[in-house]
Design an enzyme around this catalytic site. Structure first.
Site, short mmCIF file in Angstrom:
data_model
loop_
_atom_site.label_atom_id
_atom_site.label_comp_id
_atom_site.label_asym_id
_atom_site.label_seq_id
_atom_site.Cartn_x
_atom_site.Cartn_y
_atom_site.Cartn_z
N ASP A 119 -1.10 -11.34 15.99
CA ASP A 119 -0.66 -10.10 15.29
C ASP A 119 0.72 -9.45 15.81
O ASP A 119 1.13 -9.42 16.64
CB ASP A 119 -1.62 -8.71 16.04
CG ASP A 119 -1.59 -7.63 14.96
OD1 ASP A 119 -2.27 -7.68 13.96
OD2 ASP A 119 -0.72 -6.61 15.34
N ILE A 120 1.58 -9.17 14.65
CA ILE A 120 2.87 -8.83 14.87
C ILE A 120 2.85 -7.53 15.56
O ILE A 120 2.41 -6.62 15.06
CB ILE A 120 3.73 -8.89 13.29
CG1 ILE A 120 3.67 -10.02 12.88
CG2 ILE A 120 4.99 -8.38 13.65
CD1 ILE A 120 4.16 -10.23 11.39
N ASN A 140 8.16 -1.91 8.63
CA ASN A 140 8.05 -1.45 7.17
C ASN A 140 8.92 -0.43 6.98
O ASN A 140 9.54 0.01 6.12
CB ASN A 140 6.54 -1.40 6.75
CG ASN A 140 6.02 -2.81 6.28
OD1 ASN A 140 6.88 -3.36 5.75
ND2 ASN A 140 4.80 -2.86 6.51
N ASP A 147 7.87 -8.01 4.34
CA ASP A 147 7.40 -9.11 3.34
C ASP A 147 8.29 -10.43 4.04
O ASP A 147 7.56 -11.58 4.32
CB ASP A 147 7.62 -9.13 2.06
CG ASP A 147 6.48 -8.09 1.30
OD1 ASP A 147 5.37 -7.56 2.35
OD2 ASP A 147 6.61 -7.87 0.21
N GLU A 150 -0.82 -7.83 9.09
CA GLU A 150 0.25 -8.57 9.76
C GLU A 150 -0.83 -9.35 10.63
O GLU A 150 -0.06 -9.71 11.81
CB GLU A 150 1.08 -7.67 10.26
CG GLU A 150 0.47 -6.64 11.43
CD GLU A 150 -0.05 -5.34 10.84
OE1 GLU A 150 -0.44 -5.35 9.80
OE2 GLU A 150 -0.25 -4.49 11.51
#
Lengths: 307, 213
Positions: free
Chosen positions: A177-178, A185, A194, A220
């Site tokens: 997971d980021i 964002n 993106d 994500e």
């Protein structure tokens, strides 16, 4: 030419006739056109000399059975791709260099009802196969990142759990997971978000091995299935991914962003289901997040004896 | 009930049994010799039934209908009717091993259900051709075949319902159990012929018996 000969030569279908010795006795215009071999070069020749690759088990089995039993037989694209190796005449030759074919076989009898020859019809199904190929791709690829989607990952993971159980090979998964993706964002805009997703997918794809199955699991979140990989090996791979991502700055427009990921690792237990293995990876990921992110946490297999 | 054409006499039944035994024996020998497919066909069972009993008869013959697949192929000649090759409880999938060598080339993008269908169509119609062809041959006939069709699960009984609800009031049914040793696959073959073939069948049986009388 009588009317049947006219049909034979103008029909949009390959038509071939073989005698009992498997010599070609008829070869229509369609076959000439697509094979590049004129009838006069082919007639009278053994088909196995003309197309050595064609005389595999299935083809011979079918021809023999038609001669012996007079049955109707099929040779399908799904099982064999094609019968006669011919150039793909459509725009899809990058995907399918050869024309994809569905073929049928049937007996030809003389006046005494004895089978003297076998006919083969060759239908070009390349276009249908190409549509099918595109649909299959669309159904399993994530549009944004170009790696596998969740649907495909779930079905592959189910298969891999089953395979690993059957063969007794290890299986591990990584859930990645980021970190602070929402912040990327919010501060740099969705286009940057993106871009980050695409870039990280690319990096991960380079880091994992070709036998590993990497996909985007959610917003994500990424899942990587590692067949025939022990828990320990999986932790090493996870650590390498984490480290590489953390050291590569991401340039989006004029921003330089440092992105980190957290990873949960787990290996397969004997009675695992799709849900139970994912749940453990998710728990490990949650632990990594709680412990400060940019780290790998693992949930070792409970069935393994403690060292 | 005493219309002689509706029923086979005991002698005719025995003769037909004999014809089937020899026919299936030859079919099995040819399958082994010609295409290296080793199949054991059980002693066939013959029944003359009301058309509307055929489906329940077939249903009752198969103890476990889960995960069933079927190949049907119609044949015509003096001997005409439908053949139904039935693979119950996932047996059909095991036949995929016939193509083991070639299957490796297909990669992983293939749907196992599609492969099962194509395999059963390809192999099934050879088996049907061998069995039907040999029986026809023994009865002095040559038959031609319509293309085979594949059905699975609930489609099977719907299909049987459609094709067996003929106006003809009787059906002649032949049943055999087959087993492929190499692949440990077994299933059923049903041949269903309309009653209208009875005059020809009786004649053909008489000719078969001729030399013995």
């Amino acid at each position: 030419m009588n009317e049947y000969q006219q049909i034979f030569n103008t029909i949009n279908l390959g038509l071939v006739v073989l005698d009992r010795e498997l010599n070609v006795t008829a070869w229509n215009r369609w076959m000439e056109l697509h094979s590049g071999m004129p009838a006069e070069k082919v007639i009278g020749q053994p088909v196995c000399d003309l197309f050595p690759a064609l005389c595999d088990n299935s083809f011979i089995r079918i021809v023999k059975s038609v001669f012996a039993f007079g049955n109707y037989a099929s040779y399908s694209q799904k099982l064999h791709k094609y019968l006669f190796p011919m150039k793909n005449p459509h725009g899809s030759s990058a995907v399918f260099p050869r024309m994809q074919q569905n073929c049928t076989f049937g007996p030809i009898r003389n006046d005494n009802k004895e089978i003297i020859a076998v006919y083969i019809s060759v239908q070009d199904v390349t276009d249908f196969v190409m549509y099918e190929h595109k649909l299959i791709q669309m159904a399993k690829i994530d549009g944004l990142t170009g790696i596998y989607n969740r649907r495909y990952l779930d079905s592959r993971l189910t298969e891999e759990i089953e395979r690993s159980r059957r063969h007794g090979n290890p299986l591990s998964i990584l859930l990645l997971d980021i970190d602070h993706f929402k912040k990327i964002n919010d501060t740099h805009g969705h286009l940057c978000g993106d871009y980050a997703l695409r870039k990280i997918s690319e990096l991960l794809q380079e880091l994992v091995r070709t036998s590993d199955i990497l996909g985007r699991y959610g917003g994500e979140e990424f899942l990587c299935i590692l067949p025939e990989t022990s828990h320990e090996q999986a932790v090493v791979l996870a650590e390498r991914c984490r480290e590489q991502i953390a050291t590569k700055p991401l340039a989006c427009e004029d921003h330089q962003a440092r992105i980190t990921i957290s990873i949960g690792v787990t290996g397969q237990h004997r009675d695992d289901t799709l849900d139970s293995i994912k749940k453990r990876a998710d728990d490990a990921l949650y632990q990594a997040k709680r412990e400060g992110r940019n780290r790998v946490c693992s949930c070792p297999a409970a069935s393994e004896p403690n060292p | 009930m005493s219309n002689p054409l509706r029923e086979l006499t005991e002698l005719e039944k025995d003769a037909l049994q004999e014809i089937m035994n020899i026919g299936f024996g030859r079919a099995a020998a040819d399958l082994a010799e010609i295409i290296n497919l080793h199949v054991i066909l059980s002693v066939p069972h013959i029944a003359v039934l009301q058309s509307d009993e055929v489906i329940s008869y077939i249903h009752n013959q198969i103890p476990d209908t889960t995960d069933m697949s079927m190949i049907t192929q119609f044949f015509s000649g003096k001997f005409n009717g439908g053949s139904f090759l039935v693979f119950p409880h996932g047996e059909g999938r095991k036949l995929l091993r016939i193509f083991d060598g070639e299957m490796a080339l297909l990669g992983e993008n293939y749907d196992i259900d599609v492969l099962e269908k194509e395999t059963l169509v390809e192999v099934g119609n050879i088996i049907i051709g061998a069995c039907v062809g040999k029986i026809a041959e023994m009865l002095g006939d040559v038959v031609t075949y319509a293309p085979p069709r594949f059905f699975s699960q609930e489609q099977i009984f719907e299909t049987l319902d459609d094709v067996l609800n003929e106006s003809d009031s009787f059906a002649i049914l032949f049943k055999t159990v087959f087993n492929f040793e190499q692949y440990n696959v077994s299933g059923y073959l049903f041949l269903v012929s309309q009653h209208s073939i009875m005059p020809w069948l009786k004649q053909a049986i008489a000719e078969f018996l001729g030399p013995y009388e």
